[in-house]
Design a protein around this motif. Structure first.
Motif: not given
Length: 834
Positions: A694-697, A676-679, A706-708, A720-729
């Motif tokens: 966001y991507q859910y398998d 599932y791909v969400f933006q 997961g990116i915000m 002000v900039d804030f970011s969270y970046l997650y890519r599994r593995g």
């Protein structure tokens, strides 16, 4: 606001940003650096308060403007909004014209409390005497004026305005026609266009545009409040050239002399002129202290040269030259950095011994219009060795990269076609990796694309490419990829249907030799190559159908009226399976899955693999638009349904971080559906914006991506900039950056990047900016993990530290912008000022 500032300062103190967490390879900011920073802040403090009767806005606006959501913002031009109100000599008449060409035909008007004339030619004015002619105005206690020769002499409280210049003195004598004359006695002067002003013992007005001041001072600061000034035995001003020169010069800062020069040139307006730019002072853990003195040569209106000799205390002298040119058909830039002898010892772990070697970095960029619709574009980059950027860094390259790419292309275009032919050559500049990880050079590379309308709704097109791949020590060959297609576009105001059918043909001719293709590409030499013939090919049809609807309605949310849209979309793709295991992999990899990839005809970049597909993508988008048509909210969700397994796969992949082969699972994917791909994006207000992906398998029940990202702009350049970046593995990190305006003159700067996986700071930056009417400076300290530091067998996170200081005396020259370039990279959305 003061309470919030105290809270912010307390928060920063509690975070202890000036002392970074210590690791075995990390250095903290030494105490002497803190002392130097404190001394610089004290020395370059705010100017004195306004003089009596001259008010200053508490927060003068600089008109900082960069659209919300932008991450690359232009440098702002100089602004004098923070200068003192009415910072001119008190007799300035803004209604007086400044065009000297009006003098020959203008009448002379004289006035005073008493006027006497013996022959109606020579006039003697006594008491509040005034003489006005076009751009000239002369006021004094006494004025003698000859109406025939236009000679004049003024005594006592003389106030003179002419040719965009103000002069106050005890005595002035001259000729109004020729613009010549002399002035002396308590002399003060001001240039209206450049804000330049000062004092002198006397001035000789050589003509309308040229003046010579003896025993004088010059500054662009507010009158009576010179933070800096130059003092010289003679200063010559040429308003026609926009240039000033001074001899036997002493520079003063807050009344303290700090530099002497026998000769110095400076601009008096915004025209380009030769001269020194702001000096550079920095320190890095790899190069030591760095001192630079760039000089700008304004050689001609269409070309210039900047020469910047820099001293590296650990490595020697580097000469940097940047030449820019522009002709009727061509524009370009040639940049060279050269060190004839690098004295630093070899760094352990790198593959290059650079000690006692000459080292260089070269960049050439050009665009040449050859004839109608055809141009030649080049971008050549070359370094003497793979460790140059690791050791020196460079103003020509403002990001950490591992490859230097050189390209040269002949480009053409027509009404319905585009074409290019050229070459791409790559150089490895990661000192910890050997050249086996480099991509193939493309010598040559030709592309031809066309999209020709056949009817109002039907188009015929082609996407064609021919490339010769070259890489010493590996199998080389040529590839031709031909892809003709036919596409229709049926649409109405709230719907569209776009069928498309194409046929893709790809052929290879491998070069003979090199052990009969047994060591192709990244396959290890002891492994068997799948290629046993010199020619091979692949051909298959590609069919797709894209369709969608657009619904809209009026709605309200939190008391605000919006137009809401609902946009369902279906995309069907069919590509039959072809066994491609015998085809080489020259430039192909797997594209990262994102929302746009849901509607792509191939999951692979490059032409070496074409996926098989019997897929249906279903997606839904909704938007909220305000009355002005601005999109305040959007959200999209999509997924691919697979009716057949994905059987085309890559047999192996290269791990570029460790430089070795990682065998992958060669089994086809039997999943029935994709992630599932969400933006989404949300503009909370005109100065707030949030975007998320966001991507859910559903097959593994795990989050893959997961990116915000959040951006907020406030006040006078606040950010002000804030970011969270997650890519599994692969990736799990937080980043934040801020620009906080303390006052209209002071801004705090900072950024942090924290790796959750490594439990350490990847990068930390802290600094301060100060800007005033006539001086500005930046002080920045940065600690970071050098992203080039990857060895062949392990990750070697070497931490580097850099300290940079830049000061600009406005009106004496421009900045080299090295500090600003780093800030624009580390603080996305940062907007500096000159």
């Amino acid at each position: 606001m003061p309470k919030f500032r105290r809270f912010l300062l307390a928060l920063l103190s509690s975070m202890n940003l000036t002392r970074l967490p210590v690791t075995p390879t990390q250095r903290t900011m030494p105490p002497r650096r803190l002392l130097a920073l404190a001394a610089a802040l004290a020395l370059l403090g705010a100017e004195s308060g306004p003089v009596s009767g001259q008010s200053q806005p508490p927060h003068a606006k600089r008109n900082l403007s960069c659209p919300l959501g932008s991450y690359l913002c232009p440098t702002l031009p100089p602004s004098y909004a923070i200068c003192r109100t009415h910072s001119t000599l008190d007799f300035f008449d803004p209604g007086l014209p400044q065009d000297t060409r009006l003098r020959p035909t203008a009448e002379t008007h004289v006035s005073g409390r008493s006027l006497t004339s013996l022959n109606q030619t020579i006039y003697h004015l006594q008491g509040e005497a005034n003489l006005v002619r076009a751009d000239q105005r002369l006021q004094a206690d006494t004025v003698d004026y000859d109406g025939d020769s236009s000679d004049y002499e003024a005594r006592g409280n003389v106030r003179m305005q002419q040719a965009g210049e103000l002069i106050a003195a005890d005595h002035v004598k001259g000729n109004s026609d020729r613009g010549t004359g002399t002035a002396d006695g308590h002399l003060r002067y001001q240039m209206l266009l450049s804000r330049g002003n000062g004092t002198a013992d006397s001035v000789s007005m050589l003509d309308i545009n040229r003046s010579s001041y003896l025993m004088s001072s010059y500054s662009t600061c507010d009158i009576g409040h010179h933070v800096w000034e130059i003092r010289s035995k003679q200063i010559r001003i040429d308003k026609q050239r926009g240039r000033g020169t001074a001899r036997d010069v002493k520079f003063y800062y807050r009344g303290v002399p700090w530099m002497y020069l026998p000769y110095f040139g400076f601009p008096t307006d915004n025209r380009r002129e030769s001269g020194f730019l702001s000096p550079e002072l920095s320190h890095t853990s790899r190069s030591g202290y760095v001192i630079g003195a760039p000089y700008y040569f304004n050689l001609a209106p269409n070309y210039d040269l900047t020469v910047n000799p820099r001293i590296y205390t650990r490595r020697g002298v580097v000469l940097e030259e940047t030449f820019r040119y522009k002709t009727r058909r061509s524009t370009g830039l040639l940049g060279v950095e050269y060190n004839p002898h690098d004295g630093a010892p070899k760094d352990s772990g790198t593959l290059y011994n650079t000690e006692d070697h000459a080292r260089y970095l070269m960049k050439f960029v050009s665009h040449t219009r050859l004839w109608d619709n055809w141009s030649l574009d080049t971008n050549i980059n070359r370094a003497s060795d793979g460790a140059f950027l690791y050791d020196y860094g460079s103003d020509l390259y403002t990001s950490a990269i591992g490859t230097l790419a050189s390209t040269a292309y002949l480009n053409g275009h027509g009404k319905w076609w585009t074409s290019s032919i050229g070459a791409d050559v790559y150089q490895n500049i990661n000192p910890f990796l050997n050249n086996s990880v480099m991509q193939y050079n493309r010598l040559p590379h030709a592309v031809f694309n066309m999209d020709r309308p056949l009817t109002r709704w039907l188009d015929f097109g082609m996407d064609d490419e021919a490339t010769a791949f070259r890489k010493p020590g590996n199998v080389e060959g040529q590839r031709e990829d031909i892809y003709p297609w036919l596409a229709a576009d049926f649409r109405g105001s709230a719907w569209f249907v776009k069928p498309r059918v194409g046929y893709r043909y790809t052929a290879y001719q491998l070069q003979p030799g090199y052990n009969h293709y047994n060591a192709y590409g990244p396959i290890a030499p002891d492994e068997q190559s799948p290629f046993n013939q010199a020619t091979m090919q692949r051909s298959l049809p590609i069919v797709s159908l894209d369709s969608g609807l657009v619904f809209d309605r009026q709605t309200s949310l939190f008391g605000q009226q919006y137009t809401q849209t609902l946009e369902p979309r279906l995309f069907y793709l069919y590509v039959p399976y072809r066994n491609q295991n015998n085809l080489p992999l020259f430039d192909t990899g797997i594209d990262t899955l994102d929302y746009q990839q849901l509607f792509s005809t191939n999951q692979y970049s490059g032409a070496d693999r074409q996926m098989n597909a019997n897929n249906l993508t279903a997606a839904l988008t909704t938007r909220f638009l305000d009355d002005s048509g601005t999109e305040r909210f959007s959200a999209s969700l999509g997924q691919i349904q697979y009716f057949a397994p994905q059987r085309v796969i890559l047999p192996y992949e290269t791990n570029s971080q460790v430089g070795r082969i990682i065998q992958t699972n060669t089994e086809p994917t039997n999943w029935a559906r994709s992630n599932y791909v969400f933006q989404g994006s949300l503009s909370l207000a005109d100065n707030w914006r949030v975007t998320t992906t966001y991507q859910y398998d559903p097959n593994t029940h795990q989050t893959d991506v997961g990116i915000m990202q959040l951006q907020h702009r406030f006040g006078d350049g606040g950010l002000v900039d804030f970011s969270y970046l997650y890519r599994r593995g692969l990736l799990n990190q937080y980043s934040t950056a801020a620009v906080y305006p303390l006052t209209d003159r002071w801004r705090l700067l900072g950024s942090l990047t924290w790796s959750v996986v490594d439990h350490e700071l990847i990068e930390a930056l802290g600094g301060v900016e100060y800007d005033s009417c006539c001086v500005s400076f930046r002080v920045v300290d940065r600690s970071y993990v050098n992203t080039s530091s990857f060895s062949n067998m392990y990750t070697n996170n070497k931490r580097d530290n850099s300290f940079m200081f830049e000061v600009v005396f406005k009106g004496l020259g421009s900045s080299s912008n090295q500090v600003e370039s780093m800030l624009r990279r580390d603080i996305l959305g940062y907007q500096g000022y000159q």
